[in-house]
Design an enzyme around this catalytic site. Structure first.
Site: not given
Ligand code: IDP
Ligand code: MG
Length: 158
Positions: A11, A51, A114, A117, A128
């Protein structure tokens, strides 16, 4: 060989904090084969689709802003039990609740920021991988050290 594939992406905070190399290195050292990798700036539309399971939750809009605020590095990792193992290497969702030794547990204190992913099931991984990569962007190749990553002496990979 019956190896699994999973999708992970670093991320924006991982790149801004210059942790990309460190995180990628963990997957390499674990024994995963990187079969796809690219630097991408995720669009708002793409983030909303990715998401969509969280649409309507209070953290959804900030999550979309976070995901689109800078470049990410997307990767397809191949290995035995790739989905489960990669998820275990991520840690828990919240950095501050993640055990040390995991990516989030070693480098994140935040609930949202965080760093990474990872697909949460084999079906999600399949979806994905298709969302992030065109089939020609995935490269199948063998490597010399495979017999030291797994016991390949016999049937299958052990
Ligand atoms: P996961 O990334 O561990 O699979 P999910 O529940 O799928 O976690 O949530 C997706 C992302 O949304 C998380 O990685 C995190 O960045 C963010 N997120 C999840 N729950 C919260 C929350 O309660 N507050 C803020 N951000 C959250
Ligand atoms: Mg998730």
């Amino acid at each position: 060989m019956n190896l699994e594939r999973t999708l992970v992406f670093l991320k924006p905070d991982a790149l801004q904090r210059r942790l990309a190399g460190e995180i990628i290195s963990r997957f390499e050292k674990r024994g995963f084969l990187i079969v796809g990798m690219k630097l991408i700036h995720i669009t708002e539309e793409f983030a909303r689709r990715h998401y969509s399971a969280h649409a309507g939750k209070d953290f959804f809009e900030p999550l979309v802003r976070y995901t689109t605020c800078g470049p990410c590095i997307a990767m397809v990792l191949e290995g035995k039990n790739a989905v489960k193992v990669a998820r275990s290497m991520l840690g828990e969702t919240f950095g501050g609740e993640s055990p040390s030794g995991t990516v989030r547990g070693d480098y994140s204190l935040s609930n949202r920021f965080n760093l990474i992913h990872g697909s949460d099931s084999t079906q999600t991984a399949e979806d994905e991988i298709k969302r992030f990569f065109r089939s020609e962007e995935l490269v199948s190749y063998s490597r010399e050290d495979i017999q030291w990553i797994y016991d390949t002496d016999g049937a299958g990979i052990v």
